[in-house]
Structures are given as structure tokens and as C-alpha cells.
Design an enzyme around this catalytic site. Sequence first.
Site, PDB file in Angstrom:
ATOM      1  N   ASN A  40      71.624  55.834  20.141  1.00  0.00           N
ATOM      2  CA  ASN A  40      70.347  55.146  19.941  1.00  0.00           C
ATOM      3  C   ASN A  40      70.093  54.101  21.025  1.00  0.00           C
ATOM      4  OD1 ASN A  40      70.140  56.647  17.593  1.00  0.00           O
ATOM      5  ND2 ASN A  40      70.865  55.012  16.255  1.00  0.00           N
ATOM      6  N   GLU A  49      77.707  64.708  18.837  1.00  0.00           N
ATOM      7  CA  GLU A  49      78.135  63.647  17.900  1.00  0.00           C
ATOM      8  C   GLU A  49      78.659  64.322  16.641  1.00  0.00           C
ATOM      9  OE1 GLU A  49      75.593  60.273  17.077  1.00  0.00           O
ATOM     10  OE2 GLU A  49      74.702  60.386  19.084  1.00  0.00           O
ATOM     11  N   GLU A  51      68.565  61.927  19.909  1.00  0.00           N
ATOM     12  CA  GLU A  51      68.000  61.972  18.541  1.00  0.00           C
ATOM     13  C   GLU A  51      66.513  61.609  18.509  1.00  0.00           C
ATOM     14  OE1 GLU A  51      70.499  59.825  15.749  1.00  0.00           O
ATOM     15  OE2 GLU A  51      72.055  61.356  15.898  1.00  0.00           O
TER      16      GLU A  51
HETATM   17  O1  AHR Z   1      77.112  57.253  16.857  1.00  0.00           O
HETATM   18  C1  AHR Z   1      76.338  56.279  16.218  1.00  0.00           C
HETATM   19  C2  AHR Z   1      74.865  56.649  16.209  1.00  0.00           C
HETATM   20  O2  AHR Z   1      74.676  57.782  15.415  1.00  0.00           O
HETATM   21  C3  AHR Z   1      74.263  57.031  17.525  1.00  0.00           C
HETATM   22  O3  AHR Z   1      73.825  55.935  18.257  1.00  0.00           O
HETATM   23  C4  AHR Z   1      73.113  57.891  17.137  1.00  0.00           C
HETATM   24  O4  AHR Z   1      72.801  58.848  18.098  1.00  0.00           O
HETATM   25  C5  AHR Z   1      73.514  58.478  15.808  1.00  0.00           C
HETATM   26  O5  AHR Z   1      72.540  58.334  14.851  1.00  0.00           O
END
Ligand code: AHR
Length: 495
Positions: free
Chosen positions: A71, A291, A172
Site C-alpha cells: 500500500n 503476497e 492492489e
Molecule cells: O503486506 C501488508 C499489506 O497487505 C500490503 O501493503 C498490501 O498490499 C496488502 O493489503
Amino acid sequence: MRAKITVNKDFAIGEIDKRLYGSFIEQLGRAVYGGIYEPSHESADECGFRKDVIDLVSKLNVPIVRYPGGNFVSGYDWEDGTGDKALRPKRLELAWGVTETNEVGIDEFQEWAKRVDTEVMMAVNLGTRGADDAKNLVEYCNLDTDTKYANKRRANGLEKPFGIKTWCLGNEMDGPWQIGHKTASEYARIAHEAGKMMKWVDPSIELVACGSSSFYMPTFGEWEWTVLDEAYDVVDYISLHTYYGNAAKNTPEFLANSVAMDEFIKGVANICDAVKAKKHSSKTVNLSFDEWNVWYHSNGAPFEKWSVAPHQIEDIYNFEDALLVGCMLSTLQNNCDRVKIACLAQLVNVIAPIMTENSGRAWAQTIFYPFMYASNYGRGTTLRSIVTCDTYKALGRDIPYLESSVIYNGESGEITVFATNRSLDEDMLLSLDLQGFENAKVIEHIELYCDDLLAINDSNCERVSPKSVDIASGMDINLRKHSWNMIRFKTEKNK
Ligand code: AHR
């Protein structure tokens, strides 16, 4: 309980891309400040990087690390983190509600990556910025030309280009929490144009488009379709993200999540291939699971708004989390024909296998161990496994008690079996039929087991750690109830 795995040397799923064992460092919480970087720490090197953390990261043998977000990247001006540290601005960081000092940026991160022998997977900001800044960043990082941004890098004392190969087109962008959140068609256009220009600057790079931020997003499916329909020719991968938790305290259900992860992967691969067919394209878009992890322990933990490097999303992992991480690794390995990149999110302090105390110790969380063994021994070709074992009902599915993957490394002649027994009550006698391998002999059996599913490691005590198990003489291996295992076999090469 009995279970059986049959593999055949000639029946492979695919070659494992080493980037399957990637990880992720975001400019968030204490991942960077107090994590990889703490100039006042007793182990800090001349650049301020903690050597105790470098040593632990090196054990994980991580080939690629995604950076700087997450984010965070959607509000980031990458130029802030370059050049003279004394002149770098402090900024309000809107994604996580903190102050970013910019003491560490791209220049320093590249330097750290060299120390842990990893590649950087760079994300560009498609939230508040766009194609122009993205293509300038590619020039800054990768070009040797006598032009503005390559010269800026040189002026910052970095003569040689970094040669960053893998780039994420934002993060995201489907999530309303994202800075500069976009609809699928808004994102598709900007990703296409940014990606096109980035490849004009450096045609050797590979691009990851944002897929959905989880399988459960209301726009899942339609998002992937719209993005790929617009940007298919320019992107090489589409991303998947998932985090699981056990807030309901239902361990059988929690451990079943790797089966849901498998369906997520297959669903996204199918969408990629549907777009491919629609376009009559000969190109295949693959998957970047950039992720994945367990994340729920730290939900709602307070922190001081606009503070610098507070304790944020610092999950303390227990033993059952390590079991699920082991299962998820098997799922990734078994999908290596389509998942070419995967990043355990994250690497240090923030939902991470490695924890640190500021000015204190660094240690391995429970999830460190399955990842370490998978990354070090799970290289080669995943063989197609035929598994027979009992199942139980969870998540509306029949879940096998055994989660497993079998990797053959042609160079060393070794077969490595990763196997998790999901049963909370019964040991499992696992028979292995390794067809086409002459005289396979067990050379090592490592087990991660703890009576207490909720046991954790901390800076003083390692309650969950791998142990060597006495090697079985035949092909029947005992897997203790709720245990993760790695069993290595030596075979006669080239037979
Ligand atoms: O990894 C933590 C957060 O999770 C990241 O910043 C985001 O991409 C996801 O929502």
C-alpha cells in the site's frame, strides 16, 4: 492412518522458478527502520544495515524481494528516497498513517539486496502518479545512457545500473483502501500505458499487473478479465494476494486454507488462458503470488498516528501458523507450471518470519522453518503426485489429511518430499512409491512438531524448531500428528 504418494520420474508438473521463494519488504512499521536498517545497532555495518538480520535472511536464501510496497507505494515519490540523506524530505505516509523519513530509499535498498544476495522486484506508484514517473524510475535503475535519470543515479554515486528485471505495475489497485484506488478499466488503461513506456525504456524487463487483492473481492474475476483484456500484450504476470487467519479458533478449517489457495491459483490461470484464447494469442501470462502468509494476530493493535516506524502489524506466529505456511508452500510448488513468482509477505517484523527488538536481538519465528527448508531444498522439478489418504470436511470441501509436494533436483540427484499431516489426533504412515528412480534411499528426515499448537518463539526461547528424525530404512515414513516434514532421498543419477 495410512497415506500413499506415487510419483514417476517422467511425469513432471514443471520446473520451479527460483523466484517462487521470494519475499517482500515494505516501507512500513519496523520492516526497514529497526528491521533491516538500524545504524545505532551493535551489529550495524557501515551502511547501517543490521548484520544479525542479514544472517537470518541469508539462511532463507531468498532470491527476490518485492519493494517498497504494498500500500505504501501508491503514495510514494521515489525521488524522495534518493541522493543526499540530509536533504531528503519527511512525508506524511497516508497508507499506514505514519511519518516516512526517507532515510532509506531505492539506493540503500539496492545496496542491502546485494548483501543478502537477492534481486529487487520493484513496484511503481500507479496510485498518485503514473506512466511518466514509472518510466523515469526504470531509467534511473536500469539505464547506462547519458540522460537525465541515469545521470541522477550517477550523481548519487551509483555508477552501475541496478539491472532490475521484475516490476510491479502498482499494488492492489482494486481495493478501496488503496491510495488512488481505481476501477478495473481505469487501472487497465494506466497499467497498459505505463507498462508500454517502461518496456520502451528497457525492453528486457518483465511486468506484473495487479490482479485482485484477494479471491473474496466483489470484483474478483471481472477485474482480472478487464485488466488482461486491455493490457495482455504488455504484461507478463498477473498478481494474486492472500492472507489466512484462525480468528475462529478452528484449526482443521484453518489448515484447509491451502486447498482454497490452490483453487484461487487455478481460477486465475484459467482467466489468463480464457483471455489468451479470446485474443488468439500465442503468449501465456503467468502468475505472481506476490503476497501470501498468515495475518490476523495483530489486527487492531494500536499505534501512534504520524509516528516514525511504530510497531505495526507485527504478528507473533505460533506453531499451527507454521503448519499452514508449510501447506501453502506445497501448494505453490505444485502449481509451479503457472506460479513463477511468489513473495512471502513480509520478511522482517511486519507479518514476517524474522523479528527484531530495537537495539536488541533478532530471531526466527515459527514460520521461518518451513520456508527455509522449502527455499533451500525445493529447487528443481515438481513431480506430479498421486496421493491417496483419508479426508475430512472443512470449508465445504473434502480436505486430505496429507498436504505434500515432491521435488526432483536433477543436478544433485535428490528427491525432496514436503509433507504435512493435518490430523490433530493421529500419526500417519506415509508410503512412497518413487517410480523410475533406482535405489532411492532416505538421507534426511526433518520434522517440525510441537505438542502445543499455539507455541511461539521469542527473543529468549525457541519453542518451535526443526529436529532431525531417525531415518526410516524402507519407503514408509511416519508423520506425527500435526507435523510438517521434509524427507530427502538420494537417487542414482541419470538412470
Ligand atoms: O503486506 C501488508 C499489506 O497487505 C500490503 O501493503 C498490501 O498490499 C496488502 O493489503
